[in-house]
Design a protein around this motif. Structure first.
Motif, PDB file in Angstrom:
ATOM      1  N   ALA A  47       0.860  -1.194   0.000  1.00  0.00           N
ATOM      2  CA  ALA A  47       0.000   0.000   0.000  1.00  0.00           C
ATOM      3  C   ALA A  47       0.887   1.231   0.000  1.00  0.00           C
ATOM      4  O   ALA A  47       1.967   1.217   0.604  1.00  0.00           O
ATOM      5  CB  ALA A  47      -0.887   0.007   1.235  1.00  0.00           C
ATOM      6  N   ALA A  48       0.434   2.262  -0.661  1.00  0.00           N
ATOM      7  CA  ALA A  48       1.209   3.507  -0.664  1.00  0.00           C
ATOM      8  C   ALA A  48       0.289   4.678  -0.974  1.00  0.00           C
ATOM      9  O   ALA A  48      -0.549   4.604  -1.872  1.00  0.00           O
ATOM     10  CB  ALA A  48       2.318   3.429  -1.708  1.00  0.00           C
ATOM     11  N   LYS A  49       0.450   5.722  -0.192  1.00  0.00           N
ATOM     12  CA  LYS A  49      -0.217   6.999  -0.463  1.00  0.00           C
ATOM     13  C   LYS A  49       0.805   8.069  -0.107  1.00  0.00           C
ATOM     14  O   LYS A  49       1.632   7.863   0.791  1.00  0.00           O
ATOM     15  CB  LYS A  49      -1.428   7.206   0.451  1.00  0.00           C
ATOM     16  CG  LYS A  49      -2.597   6.297   0.217  1.00  0.00           C
ATOM     17  CD  LYS A  49      -3.731   6.660   1.167  1.00  0.00           C
ATOM     18  CE  LYS A  49      -4.828   5.618   1.105  1.00  0.00           C
ATOM     19  NZ  LYS A  49      -5.945   5.920   2.002  1.00  0.00           N
ATOM     20  N   TYR A  50       0.721   9.207  -0.733  1.00  0.00           N
ATOM     21  CA  TYR A  50       1.612  10.291  -0.339  1.00  0.00           C
ATOM     22  C   TYR A  50       0.905  11.604  -0.657  1.00  0.00           C
ATOM     23  O   TYR A  50      -0.077  11.627  -1.423  1.00  0.00           O
ATOM     24  CB  TYR A  50       2.965  10.194  -1.081  1.00  0.00           C
ATOM     25  CG  TYR A  50       2.877  10.725  -2.472  1.00  0.00           C
ATOM     26  CD1 TYR A  50       2.262   9.990  -3.473  1.00  0.00           C
ATOM     27  CD2 TYR A  50       3.334  12.005  -2.774  1.00  0.00           C
ATOM     28  CE1 TYR A  50       2.110  10.504  -4.749  1.00  0.00           C
ATOM     29  CE2 TYR A  50       3.200  12.525  -4.047  1.00  0.00           C
ATOM     30  CZ  TYR A  50       2.587  11.779  -5.033  1.00  0.00           C
ATOM     31  OH  TYR A  50       2.426  12.294  -6.274  1.00  0.00           O
ATOM     32  N   GLY A  83      -2.310   5.699  -6.617  1.00  0.00           N
ATOM     33  CA  GLY A  83      -2.461   5.374  -8.038  1.00  0.00           C
ATOM     34  C   GLY A  83      -1.260   4.591  -8.526  1.00  0.00           C
ATOM     35  O   GLY A  83      -0.677   3.814  -7.760  1.00  0.00           O
ATOM     36  N   ASP A  84      -0.904   4.826  -9.794  1.00  0.00           N
ATOM     37  CA  ASP A  84       0.253   4.116 -10.365  1.00  0.00           C
ATOM     38  C   ASP A  84       1.525   4.848  -9.973  1.00  0.00           C
ATOM     39  O   ASP A  84       2.167   5.522 -10.795  1.00  0.00           O
ATOM     40  CB  ASP A  84       0.118   4.042 -11.889  1.00  0.00           C
ATOM     41  CG  ASP A  84      -1.036   3.138 -12.301  1.00  0.00           C
ATOM     42  OD1 ASP A  84      -1.362   2.215 -11.526  1.00  0.00           O
ATOM     43  OD2 ASP A  84      -1.616   3.370 -13.374  1.00  0.00           O
ATOM     44  N   ILE A  85       1.872   4.705  -8.702  1.00  0.00           N
ATOM     45  CA  ILE A  85       3.026   5.441  -8.171  1.00  0.00           C
ATOM     46  C   ILE A  85       4.083   4.474  -7.655  1.00  0.00           C
ATOM     47  O   ILE A  85       5.072   4.884  -7.067  1.00  0.00           O
ATOM     48  CB  ILE A  85       2.584   6.392  -7.023  1.00  0.00           C
ATOM     49  CG1 ILE A  85       1.820   5.623  -5.932  1.00  0.00           C
ATOM     50  CG2 ILE A  85       1.740   7.527  -7.576  1.00  0.00           C
ATOM     51  CD1 ILE A  85       1.479   6.447  -4.695  1.00  0.00           C
ATOM     52  N   GLU A  86       3.868   3.176  -7.929  1.00  0.00           N
ATOM     53  CA  GLU A  86       4.720   2.153  -7.332  1.00  0.00           C
ATOM     54  C   GLU A  86       6.191   2.356  -7.670  1.00  0.00           C
ATOM     55  O   GLU A  86       7.069   2.234  -6.811  1.00  0.00           O
ATOM     56  CB  GLU A  86       4.243   0.774  -7.805  1.00  0.00           C
ATOM     57  CG  GLU A  86       5.054  -0.349  -7.213  1.00  0.00           C
ATOM     58  CD  GLU A  86       4.412  -1.701  -7.425  1.00  0.00           C
ATOM     59  OE1 GLU A  86       3.235  -1.773  -7.818  1.00  0.00           O
ATOM     60  OE2 GLU A  86       5.107  -2.696  -7.195  1.00  0.00           O
ATOM     61  N   TYR A  89       8.621   4.253  -5.567  1.00  0.00           N
ATOM     62  CA  TYR A  89       9.144   3.586  -4.368  1.00  0.00           C
ATOM     63  C   TYR A  89      10.149   2.501  -4.742  1.00  0.00           C
ATOM     64  O   TYR A  89      11.209   2.394  -4.152  1.00  0.00           O
ATOM     65  CB  TYR A  89       8.005   2.928  -3.583  1.00  0.00           C
ATOM     66  CG  TYR A  89       7.013   3.891  -2.964  1.00  0.00           C
ATOM     67  CD1 TYR A  89       7.086   4.253  -1.621  1.00  0.00           C
ATOM     68  CD2 TYR A  89       5.974   4.437  -3.713  1.00  0.00           C
ATOM     69  CE1 TYR A  89       6.167   5.119  -1.047  1.00  0.00           C
ATOM     70  CE2 TYR A  89       5.049   5.306  -3.157  1.00  0.00           C
ATOM     71  CZ  TYR A  89       5.153   5.650  -1.820  1.00  0.00           C
ATOM     72  OH  TYR A  89       4.242   6.512  -1.258  1.00  0.00           O
ATOM     73  N   THR A  90       9.781   1.687  -5.763  1.00  0.00           N
ATOM     74  CA  THR A  90      10.567   0.472  -6.007  1.00  0.00           C
ATOM     75  C   THR A  90      11.708   0.679  -6.996  1.00  0.00           C
ATOM     76  O   THR A  90      12.646  -0.098  -7.025  1.00  0.00           O
ATOM     77  CB  THR A  90       9.651  -0.641  -6.546  1.00  0.00           C
ATOM     78  OG1 THR A  90       9.034  -0.170  -7.760  1.00  0.00           O
ATOM     79  CG2 THR A  90       8.571  -1.013  -5.543  1.00  0.00           C
ATOM     80  N   GLU A  91      11.611   1.739  -7.842  1.00  0.00           N
ATOM     81  CA  GLU A  91      12.645   1.919  -8.864  1.00  0.00           C
ATOM     82  C   GLU A  91      13.249   3.321  -8.840  1.00  0.00           C
ATOM     83  O   GLU A  91      13.948   3.699  -9.773  1.00  0.00           O
ATOM     84  CB  GLU A  91      12.044   1.657 -10.258  1.00  0.00           C
ATOM     85  CG  GLU A  91      11.558   0.238 -10.450  1.00  0.00           C
ATOM     86  CD  GLU A  91      10.782   0.080 -11.758  1.00  0.00           C
ATOM     87  OE1 GLU A  91      11.198   0.677 -12.768  1.00  0.00           O
ATOM     88  OE2 GLU A  91       9.777  -0.626 -11.739  1.00  0.00           O
ATOM     89  N   ALA A  92      12.918   4.060  -7.785  1.00  0.00           N
ATOM     90  CA  ALA A  92      13.417   5.447  -7.670  1.00  0.00           C
ATOM     91  C   ALA A  92      13.097   6.260  -8.926  1.00  0.00           C
ATOM     92  O   ALA A  92      13.880   7.113  -9.342  1.00  0.00           O
ATOM     93  CB  ALA A  92      14.924   5.464  -7.388  1.00  0.00           C
ATOM     94  N   ASP A  93      11.939   5.978  -9.522  1.00  0.00           N
ATOM     95  CA  ASP A  93      11.532   6.695 -10.741  1.00  0.00           C
ATOM     96  C   ASP A  93      10.492   7.744 -10.350  1.00  0.00           C
ATOM     97  O   ASP A  93       9.333   7.422 -10.056  1.00  0.00           O
ATOM     98  CB  ASP A  93      10.939   5.682 -11.731  1.00  0.00           C
ATOM     99  CG  ASP A  93      10.524   6.357 -13.036  1.00  0.00           C
ATOM    100  OD1 ASP A  93      10.361   7.591 -13.046  1.00  0.00           O
ATOM    101  OD2 ASP A  93      10.339   5.628 -14.023  1.00  0.00           O
TER     102      ASP A  93
END
Ligand SMILES: O=c1[nH]c(=O)c2[nH]c(=O)[nH]c2[nH]1
Length: 339
Positions: A47-50, A83-86, A89-93
């Protein structure tokens, strides 16, 4: 494939990413560089929100006819996006990150361009904005704290542009929204400190070998009200705009009911008084689905002055009380309509 675990990982990733198809009970999984990276790490972002928290503003609302007659609204706003923000977090993109600074700017811009009252409508306006403007943002969670500014009364007349912070009570609003789904709104009261000096009893309670509490017909009852109204879901921002007057009325009803029943009820317990408040609000606010209260029982204990020959203990003779900082009782309830 190396193991069943990896197959399960791939399937889960692929279906979450829309990269699998199932037909005739066979699942075809499309393996991509992303899914291989995902398997290698063995973790996934659950889960992620910011967003931005504690965005504060004061809006001055001028009367168009008499610009020196003004209203003020002060708010502290939190906006979280999902949303599509993964990959941030996972690829420093960071290409998918709408900066939290932009989120803060948006709060100010939308406050300038839109009504900020009732706060339920402003929360929904903010919640609607982000998934509408940014295709990869799918949902928003907005929380608003409204700070009290009550118009000053000078020599019995309301002053056109001067206000008083009369207590630390806050009005709280939340709105969560996901594109294609309904708006979920709550309205709340917090830090509303009240006290009554009689017409509160507590007797007939369960007694056992651990009981020392004496039944009473006359005690001090003080609490700091936390109340939350859960509104029916609204399908569109337009529907919330149409319901704006009702949303304001529901909040005012909840606040008035809380104060009126607190004052007028000959209280048998915090539980019984609280339930009456919930019943009244649900009866008079058809758009409210659920009411929740959390009421601390802030104890005031009669001081024993027997050693000084003074009766401060007999019912009716208690005058001097010790306000106990802790512990307090804590009574909660959520009341909803029967299906
Ligand atoms: O209104 C009350 N409810 C309780 O559950 C309780 N328990 C207690 O000690 N005093 C009180 N008062």
């Amino acid at each position: 494939m190396q193991s069943d675990v990896d197959i399960e990982f791939i399937s889960r990733y692929a279906s979450a990413a829309g990269r699998s198809t199932t037909s005739n009970r066979r699942t075809v999984v499309y393996i991509t560089r992303d899914s291989i990276t995902y398997i290698m790490t063995k973790f996934h972002l659950k889960a992620a929100k910011y967003g931005k928290d504690k965005v504060r503003f004061l809006k001055v609302v001028r009367d168009p006819v008499d610009p020196k007659h003004q209203d003020v609204v002060e708010m502290t706003v939190r906006v979280l996006l999902e949303g599509d923000i993964e990959k941030s977090y996972t690829e420093a993109d960071n290409s998918v990150v709408v900066p939290t600074d932009t989120v803060k700017n948006t709060v100010n811009i939308l406050a300038k361009e839109n009504p900020v009252t009732p706060p339920e409508l402003f929360a929904a306006t903010l919640a609607n904005h982000f998934p509408t403007k940014y295709p990869h943002i799918h949902g928003t969670s907005v929380s608003i704290i409204v700070h009290r500014w009550t118009r000053l009364s000078i020599d019995g007349a309301e002053h056109p542009h001067s206000f008083l912070r009369d207590g630390e009570e806050k009005r709280l609003v939340t709105c969560t929204y996901k594109r294609g789904e309904a708006f979920h709104i709550t309205s709340g009261i917090s830090n509303l400190l009240v006290l009554k000096s009689t017409n509160s009893a507590f007797h007939g309670f369960h007694e056992c070998d651990y009981t020392t509490l004496k039944p009473t017909n006359d005690r001090v009852f003080s609490t700091e009200v936390e109340a939350t109204l859960t509104h029916q879901p609204y399908n569109t921002l337009a529907a919330i705009s149409i319901a704006a007057k009702s949303l304001e009325a529901y909040y005012q009803r909840a606040r008035n009911t809380t104060l009126k029943i607190f004052a007028q009820d000959n209280s048998a317990s915090v539980q019984a008084t609280m339930y009456k408040m919930c019943e009244d609000i649900l009866t008079h606010c058809p758009g409210v689905e659920e009411v929740a209260y959390a009421l601390p029982n802030k104890h005031y204990v009669a001081v024993d002055l027997g050693a000084f020959g003074l009766d401060n203990s007999t019912p009716g003779k208690q005058e001097v009380f010790l306000p106990l900082a802790d512990p307090s009782g804590l009574i909660t309830a959520t009341v909803s309509r029967k299906p």
